[in-house]
Design a protein around this motif. Structure first.
Motif, PDB file in Angstrom:
ATOM      1  N   THR A 117       0.832  -1.207   0.000  1.00  0.00           N
ATOM      2  CA  THR A 117       0.000   0.000   0.000  1.00  0.00           C
ATOM      3  C   THR A 117       0.862   1.251   0.000  1.00  0.00           C
ATOM      4  O   THR A 117       0.531   2.238  -0.672  1.00  0.00           O
ATOM      5  CB  THR A 117      -0.940  -0.003   1.213  1.00  0.00           C
ATOM      6  OG1 THR A 117      -1.835  -1.124   1.113  1.00  0.00           O
ATOM      7  CG2 THR A 117      -1.769   1.282   1.283  1.00  0.00           C
ATOM      8  N   THR A 138     -10.329   0.835  -1.886  1.00  0.00           N
ATOM      9  CA  THR A 138     -10.080  -0.577  -1.619  1.00  0.00           C
ATOM     10  C   THR A 138     -10.973  -1.396  -2.554  1.00  0.00           C
ATOM     11  O   THR A 138     -11.996  -0.911  -3.044  1.00  0.00           O
ATOM     12  CB  THR A 138     -10.396  -0.950  -0.161  1.00  0.00           C
ATOM     13  OG1 THR A 138     -11.796  -0.741   0.077  1.00  0.00           O
ATOM     14  CG2 THR A 138      -9.570  -0.113   0.813  1.00  0.00           C
ATOM     15  N   ASP A 171      -6.786  -1.164  -3.776  1.00  0.00           N
ATOM     16  CA  ASP A 171      -5.982  -1.724  -2.694  1.00  0.00           C
ATOM     17  C   ASP A 171      -6.680  -2.935  -2.064  1.00  0.00           C
ATOM     18  O   ASP A 171      -7.908  -3.009  -2.041  1.00  0.00           O
ATOM     19  CB  ASP A 171      -5.772  -0.635  -1.634  1.00  0.00           C
ATOM     20  CG  ASP A 171      -4.564  -0.879  -0.732  1.00  0.00           C
ATOM     21  OD1 ASP A 171      -3.776  -1.799  -1.041  1.00  0.00           O
ATOM     22  OD2 ASP A 171      -4.413  -0.145   0.258  1.00  0.00           O
ATOM     23  N   THR A 202      -3.090  -3.792  -5.489  1.00  0.00           N
ATOM     24  CA  THR A 202      -2.341  -4.547  -4.488  1.00  0.00           C
ATOM     25  C   THR A 202      -3.148  -5.761  -4.064  1.00  0.00           C
ATOM     26  O   THR A 202      -4.371  -5.698  -3.949  1.00  0.00           O
ATOM     27  CB  THR A 202      -2.003  -3.702  -3.244  1.00  0.00           C
ATOM     28  OG1 THR A 202      -3.172  -3.560  -2.425  1.00  0.00           O
ATOM     29  CG2 THR A 202      -1.487  -2.324  -3.628  1.00  0.00           C
TER      30      THR A 202
END
Length: 267
Positions: A117, A138, A171, A202
């Motif tokens: 992150t 996210t 994320d 990610t």
């Protein structure tokens, strides 16, 4: 016409043209000009440069607000020594933002706490400062918002929103499963952006495990096909920063707890 009247009219002209920073800087600029006697061109250049700088700062502030980056993390703050397996040259190449210009993607893969992150935010921050529109979310929030939009009849508007930023940071993919509709929504966002905008994503799951995230290998393959077609993949496999801090804190407290010097083994 008196000097004071001309000054007031000039300030009025600048205000009318919405050059507020130049209007505020006019008085000190005139005082400096009395002392330094610059040419007319230089005086006008310096006055307008103040306005340009203020305008650029307003635009930067607006891009920062829009980005919703959750923290201010830079590449300079990243501890590369703690992640010796990380390809630093690839990180530095990504930091040139050429991948954003080429509408390519970046996948950051590794266990929790290794700095994925941090790297994603740092790339996003560089892009914001370079003038790109960036948005952070996210994976869980993205699918929650698309699901609400689908129920409220706002699907088309929501898809336009997710397609808009030049760089979208997604994320924490993989921490929660994405079955059925959620997987479909994420796929449609990625598909809409394919070759039109960049994604930094990610995940704590290796590519071979993505079928478990989506509970559907067909969707997983379709998502990966679009993400990896033009992508850089960074594997971050070192120790967790948080766990290392915990270990260091415990090691520092151990002498006080046990009465033994630091480094002395337990019997």
């Amino acid at each position: 016409m008196g000097a004071d009247t001309i000054y007031q009219q000039l300030r009025g002209h600048l205000a009318y043209l919405k050059l507020a920073a130049a209007a505020d800087a006019l008085a000190p600029a005139l005082e400096a000009a009395e002392r330094e006697k610059p040419g007319y061109t230089q005086f006008l250049h310096d006055l307008l440069a103040t306005e340009v700088a203020a305008s650029e700062q307003r635009r930067l502030d607006g891009r920062m607000r829009f980005s919703r980056l959750p923290a201010h993390k830079t590449l300079e703050q990243f501890d590369f020594t703690a992640q010796p397996t990380l390809d630093r040259r690839l990180v530095e190449d990504l930091a040139t933002l050429r991948f954003v210009e080429e509408k390519a993607n970046c996948l950051l893969i590794g266990p929790p706490g290794v700095g994925k992150t941090h790297l994603a935010i740092a790339l996003g921050l560089k892009a914001v400062h370079a003038g790109y529109r960036v948005y952070y979310t996210t994976a869980a929030d993205l699918v929650a918002r698309t699901s609400r939009a689908a129920m409220d009849g706002r699907w088309a508007n929501t898809m336009r929103f997710w397609a808009g930023p030049q760089l979208l940071i997604v994320d924490e993919l993989g921490y929660l499963p994405m079955p059925g509709e959620a997987a479909s929504h994420l796929f449609q966002v990625i598909s809409r952006r394919y070759e039109h905008g960049s994604i930094v994503l990610t995940t704590n799951r290796g590519i071979a495990d993505w079928g478990q995230i989506f509970e559907d290998t067909t969707v997983a393959t379709a998502v990966l096909d679009r993400l990896l077609h033009h992508a850089s993949v960074l594997s971050v496999t070192g120790d967790s920063y948080r766990m290392r801090r915990h270990r260091n804190a415990i090691a520092a407290l151990r002498p006080a707890i046990t009465g033994r010097p630091q480094g002395e083994e337990f019997p």
